[in-house]
Scaffold this active site. Sequence first.
Site, PDB file in Angstrom:
ATOM      1  N   SER A  12       0.206  -1.332  -3.522  1.00 47.77           N
ATOM      2  CA  SER A  12      -0.797  -0.272  -3.462  1.00 47.77           C
ATOM      3  C   SER A  12      -0.315   0.929  -4.255  1.00 47.77           C
ATOM      4  O   SER A  12       0.708   1.532  -3.931  1.00 47.77           O
ATOM      5  CB  SER A  12      -1.047   0.153  -2.012  1.00 47.77           C
ATOM      6  N   HIS A  35      -3.346  -2.980  -6.140  1.00 50.01           N
ATOM      7  CA  HIS A  35      -4.289  -2.587  -5.082  1.00 50.01           C
ATOM      8  C   HIS A  35      -4.631  -1.110  -5.266  1.00 50.01           C
ATOM      9  O   HIS A  35      -3.750  -0.246  -5.267  1.00 50.01           O
ATOM     10  CB  HIS A  35      -3.638  -2.840  -3.723  1.00 50.01           C
ATOM     11  N   ASP A  37      -6.708   2.044  -3.889  1.00 49.75           N
ATOM     12  CA  ASP A  37      -7.375   2.597  -2.708  1.00 49.75           C
ATOM     13  C   ASP A  37      -8.301   3.743  -3.105  1.00 49.75           C
ATOM     14  O   ASP A  37      -7.846   4.828  -3.446  1.00 49.75           O
ATOM     15  CB  ASP A  37      -6.329   3.112  -1.716  1.00 49.75           C
ATOM     16  N   MET A  39     -10.799   6.449  -1.845  1.00 51.22           N
ATOM     17  CA  MET A  39     -11.149   7.148  -0.594  1.00 51.22           C
ATOM     18  C   MET A  39     -12.030   8.347  -0.926  1.00 51.22           C
ATOM     19  O   MET A  39     -11.773   9.063  -1.902  1.00 51.22           O
ATOM     20  CB  MET A  39      -9.884   7.642   0.097  1.00 51.22           C
ATOM     21  N   HIS A  68      -9.961  -1.446  -3.170  1.00 55.08           N
ATOM     22  CA  HIS A  68     -10.261  -1.307  -1.741  1.00 55.08           C
ATOM     23  C   HIS A  68     -11.038  -0.013  -1.556  1.00 55.08           C
ATOM     24  O   HIS A  68     -10.486   1.080  -1.662  1.00 55.08           O
ATOM     25  CB  HIS A  68      -8.918  -1.283  -0.966  1.00 55.08           C
ATOM     26  N   MET A  70     -12.674   2.636   0.515  1.00 54.66           N
ATOM     27  CA  MET A  70     -12.808   3.281   1.832  1.00 54.66           C
ATOM     28  C   MET A  70     -13.800   4.414   1.664  1.00 54.66           C
ATOM     29  O   MET A  70     -13.441   5.601   1.647  1.00 54.66           O
ATOM     30  CB  MET A  70     -11.426   3.765   2.303  1.00 54.66           C
ATOM     31  N   MET A 139      -7.427  -4.826   8.303  1.00 55.40           N
ATOM     32  CA  MET A 139      -6.558  -3.641   8.223  1.00 55.40           C
ATOM     33  C   MET A 139      -5.534  -3.689   9.350  1.00 55.40           C
ATOM     34  O   MET A 139      -5.870  -3.906  10.516  1.00 55.40           O
ATOM     35  CB  MET A 139      -7.388  -2.354   8.330  1.00 55.40           C
ATOM     36  N   GLY A 144      -6.724   5.157   5.548  1.00 55.64           N
ATOM     37  CA  GLY A 144      -6.711   6.565   5.147  1.00 55.64           C
ATOM     38  C   GLY A 144      -5.406   7.031   4.543  1.00 55.64           C
ATOM     39  O   GLY A 144      -5.408   7.877   3.662  1.00 55.64           O
ATOM     40  N   PHE A 145      -4.290   6.471   5.024  1.00 55.70           N
ATOM     41  CA  PHE A 145      -2.996   6.974   4.566  1.00 55.70           C
ATOM     42  C   PHE A 145      -1.992   5.837   4.433  1.00 55.70           C
ATOM     43  O   PHE A 145      -2.024   4.877   5.216  1.00 55.70           O
ATOM     44  CB  PHE A 145      -2.462   8.019   5.547  1.00 55.70           C
ATOM     45  N   GLY A 147       2.123   4.595   4.455  1.00 53.89           N
ATOM     46  CA  GLY A 147       3.324   4.924   5.221  1.00 53.89           C
ATOM     47  C   GLY A 147       3.180   4.896   6.730  1.00 53.89           C
ATOM     48  O   GLY A 147       4.042   5.385   7.449  1.00 53.89           O
ATOM     49  N   ASP A 177      -3.312  -5.172   5.098  1.00 52.42           N
ATOM     50  CA  ASP A 177      -3.051  -3.916   4.394  1.00 52.42           C
ATOM     51  C   ASP A 177      -2.665  -2.857   5.416  1.00 52.42           C
ATOM     52  O   ASP A 177      -3.451  -2.534   6.306  1.00 52.42           O
ATOM     53  CB  ASP A 177      -4.333  -3.510   3.639  1.00 52.42           C
ATOM     54  N   GLY A 179       1.380  -0.911   6.512  1.00 49.73           N
ATOM     55  CA  GLY A 179       2.635  -1.139   7.207  1.00 49.73           C
ATOM     56  C   GLY A 179       3.278  -2.480   6.890  1.00 49.73           C
ATOM     57  O   GLY A 179       4.120  -2.958   7.657  1.00 49.73           O
ATOM     58  N   SER A 200       4.296   1.634   0.373  1.00 46.49           N
ATOM     59  CA  SER A 200       5.635   2.237   0.446  1.00 46.49           C
ATOM     60  C   SER A 200       6.750   1.210   0.320  1.00 46.49           C
ATOM     61  O   SER A 200       7.804   1.500  -0.250  1.00 46.49           O
ATOM     62  CB  SER A 200       5.778   3.068   1.723  1.00 46.49           C
TER      63      SER A 200
END
Length: 226
Positions: A12, A35, A37, A39, A68, A70, A139, A144-145, A147, A177, A179, A200
């Site tokens: 990502s 990937h 994101d 948003m 992706h 969002m 998910m 949204g974030f 890490g 997606d 963690g 991350s």
Amino acid sequence: MDLPRAPRINPSILAADFVNMQAELARIATADFAHVDVMDNHFVPNLTFGPQMVQRIQETSPVPLDVHLMITDPDRWAPGYAELGAASVTFHLEAAGEPVALARRLRDIGARAGVAVKPATPVEGLFDLLDEFDQILVMTVEPGFGGQGFLPETMPKLQALSAEARRRGSSVWLQVDGGISAATIAQAAEAGADTFVAGSAVYGADDVEAAVTRLRDLARAGSLEG
Ligand code: DX5
Ligand code: ZN
């Protein structure tokens, strides 16, 4: 396009340095997809980039794009990402007005069509629709974030989707997606995921290429356990 085989590792770029995007994309040349994101600060409380930036990423990336979305009202905005050449476009089930019609439109344009579900959204409603999608994104954090910590309570949804896909002979890809790291990827693979987003865990590594290889190896080992 020849599709990459499972297990697929999609770094990502949310975890990349946004002002060095060309170099950051070059670092993931051995991954399967980039990937991306998107948003809108409405569907999720964070804002990234829109079609103009994604167009340049598409022109610059050494690997195909896994977008992706969002965003609110994907029925209106998602086709534009397929039109700019993204290989895969995933919208959220919670945001879509007519998910099947939208997926068909994305496929007509030439993209793989994906649907994503937040951690609290059930997946049983998708069982009869597996053929309408190329990818289902479960998910493993609240979107949204980057890490955030992996939510293991999402694994039963993956197991259920995986069992249902096997029962129906479906070739839909099951993506996770949030963690995903060396510590969590095997359990997601064991639960049935074949496509793994990692932000991350990839961009936070000194050796990005080695991190991608390690994640792929751990996912392969996990899926043999599943
Ligand atoms: C979160 C995004 C993820 C994010 C994952 O809403 O959809 O793609 O970049 O980041 P990590 O791998 O750091 O959890
Ligand atoms: Zn994502």
